[in-house]
Design a protein around this motif. Structure first.
Motif, short mmCIF file in Angstrom:
data_model
loop_
_atom_site.label_atom_id
_atom_site.label_comp_id
_atom_site.label_asym_id
_atom_site.label_seq_id
_atom_site.Cartn_x
_atom_site.Cartn_y
_atom_site.Cartn_z
N GLU A 21 0.83 -1.20 0.00
CA GLU A 21 0.00 0.00 0.00
C GLU A 21 0.87 1.26 0.00
OE1 GLU A 21 -2.08 -2.98 2.87
OE2 GLU A 21 -0.05 -2.27 2.46
N SER A 22 0.30 2.34 -0.52
CA SER A 22 0.94 3.64 -0.47
C SER A 22 -0.14 4.71 -0.53
CB SER A 22 1.92 3.81 -1.63
OG SER A 22 1.25 3.73 -2.87
N GLY A 23 0.27 5.94 -0.23
CA GLY A 23 -0.65 7.06 -0.37
C GLY A 23 -1.23 7.58 0.92
N GLY A 24 -0.92 6.93 2.03
CA GLY A 24 -1.42 7.44 3.29
C GLY A 24 -0.75 8.73 3.69
N GLY A 25 -1.26 9.35 4.74
CA GLY A 25 -0.68 10.59 5.21
C GLY A 25 -1.61 11.30 6.16
N SER A 26 -1.31 12.56 6.42
CA SER A 26 -2.11 13.39 7.32
C SER A 26 -2.84 14.45 6.52
CB SER A 26 -1.22 14.05 8.37
OG SER A 26 -0.60 13.08 9.18
N VAL A 27 -4.09 14.66 6.85
CA VAL A 27 -4.90 15.63 6.12
C VAL A 27 -5.92 16.23 7.09
CG1 VAL A 27 -6.59 13.89 5.40
CG2 VAL A 27 -6.27 15.95 4.02
N GLN A 28 -6.36 17.42 6.80
CA GLN A 28 -7.40 18.04 7.62
C GLN A 28 -8.78 17.51 7.22
OE1 GLN A 28 -6.81 22.32 7.32
NE2 GLN A 28 -5.65 22.28 9.24
N ALA A 29 -9.69 17.62 8.14
CA ALA A 29 -11.06 17.19 7.87
C ALA A 29 -11.59 17.91 6.63
CB ALA A 29 -11.95 17.48 9.07
N GLY A 30 -12.28 17.15 5.78
CA GLY A 30 -12.79 17.69 4.53
C GLY A 30 -11.85 17.48 3.36
N GLY A 31 -10.64 17.07 3.65
CA GLY A 31 -9.65 16.85 2.60
C GLY A 31 -9.79 15.50 1.93
N SER A 32 -8.85 15.22 1.03
CA SER A 32 -8.89 13.98 0.23
C SER A 32 -7.52 13.31 0.23
CB SER A 32 -9.29 14.29 -1.22
OG SER A 32 -10.57 14.86 -1.29
N LEU A 33 -7.56 12.02 0.07
CA LEU A 33 -6.36 11.21 -0.14
C LEU A 33 -6.71 10.09 -1.12
CD1 LEU A 33 -4.90 10.68 3.46
CD2 LEU A 33 -3.83 11.98 1.60
N ARG A 34 -5.71 9.61 -1.85
CA ARG A 34 -5.90 8.43 -2.68
C ARG A 34 -4.89 7.37 -2.28
NH1 ARG A 34 -5.58 7.17 -9.18
NH2 ARG A 34 -3.32 7.37 -8.79
N LEU A 35 -5.38 6.25 -1.84
CA LEU A 35 -4.53 5.13 -1.51
C LEU A 35 -4.37 4.23 -2.72
CD1 LEU A 35 -5.97 4.10 1.98
CD2 LEU A 35 -4.29 5.87 1.42
N SER A 36 -3.18 3.63 -2.82
CA SER A 36 -2.91 2.65 -3.87
C SER A 36 -2.45 1.35 -3.24
CB SER A 36 -1.83 3.17 -4.82
OG SER A 36 -2.22 4.36 -5.45
N CYS A 37 -2.73 0.27 -3.92
CA CYS A 37 -2.27 -1.05 -3.47
C CYS A 37 -1.76 -1.78 -4.70
CB CYS A 37 -3.39 -1.82 -2.80
SG CYS A 37 -2.97 -3.52 -2.36
N ALA A 38 -0.45 -1.98 -4.75
CA ALA A 38 0.17 -2.66 -5.88
C ALA A 38 0.37 -4.14 -5.54
CB ALA A 38 1.51 -2.02 -6.20
N ALA A 39 -0.01 -4.99 -6.48
CA ALA A 39 0.07 -6.43 -6.27
C ALA A 39 1.10 -7.06 -7.18
CB ALA A 39 -1.29 -7.06 -6.51
N SER A 40 1.78 -8.06 -6.66
CA SER A 40 2.71 -8.84 -7.48
C SER A 40 1.94 -9.98 -8.12
CB SER A 40 3.83 -9.40 -6.61
OG SER A 40 3.30 -10.31 -5.68
N GLY A 41 2.56 -10.63 -9.10
CA GLY A 41 1.93 -11.80 -9.69
C GLY A 41 1.27 -11.52 -11.02
N ARG A 42 1.05 -12.61 -11.78
CA ARG A 42 0.52 -12.49 -13.13
C ARG A 42 -0.98 -12.70 -13.21
NH1 ARG A 42 4.99 -16.03 -16.54
NH2 ARG A 42 6.83 -14.86 -15.88
N THR A 43 -1.59 -13.06 -12.08
CA THR A 43 -3.01 -13.41 -12.12
C THR A 43 -3.85 -12.43 -11.30
OG1 THR A 43 -2.70 -14.91 -10.24
CG2 THR A 43 -2.52 -15.85 -12.46
N PHE A 44 -3.42 -11.20 -11.26
CA PHE A 44 -4.12 -10.18 -10.46
C PHE A 44 -5.59 -10.10 -10.84
CE2 PHE A 44 -4.64 -6.56 -7.87
CZ PHE A 44 -5.32 -5.58 -8.58
N SER A 45 -5.90 -10.26 -12.11
CA SER A 45 -7.28 -10.13 -12.57
C SER A 45 -8.17 -11.27 -12.08
CB SER A 45 -7.32 -10.05 -14.10
OG SER A 45 -6.77 -11.24 -14.66
#
Length: 124
Positions: A6-30
């Protein structure tokens, strides 16, 4: 075997936005349904959002409906969690999880692979 980062976490004030990402290994992600869970200090882990392996079905916790959107890009082996209108009660460690199935479920027991998590802190 699937490894999740995972990545993209952090600190933000109320009302704000964040986008988290989760990268997976492997060839069968789908072939994997994916989900986000969160755990706040002193609380049990709770379901946040899930998406089917094809991306055409999503489920959300009532507490985040209308504010969070989960998506996936199977070409990039990545899922995302767009979090808008954040509230202090969204503060938690957010973890992504995977299960080898088409179906997205809300029960953490159905997910076999987990990332380490990323911290999200929302201040008032």
């Amino acid at each position: 075997q699937v490894q999740l980062v995972e990545s993209g976490g952090g600190s933000v004030q109320a009302g704000g936005s964040l986008r988290l990402s989760c990268a997976a290994s492997g060839r069968t992600f789908s072939s994997y349904a994916m989900a986000w869970f969160r755990q706040a200090p002193g609380k049990e882990r709770e379901f946040v959002a899930a998406i089917s392996s094809t991306g055409d079905s999503r489920r959300y916790a009532d507490s985040v409906k209308g504010r969070f959107t989960m998506s996936r890009d199977n070409a990039k082996n990545t899922v995302y969690l767009q979090m808008n209108s954040l509230k202090p009660e969204d503060t938690a460690v957010y973890s992504c999880a995977a299960r080898r199935s088409v179906l997205a479920t809300t029960d953490s027991k159905n997910y076999y692979y987990w990332g380490q998590g990323t911290q999200v802190t929302v201040s008032s």
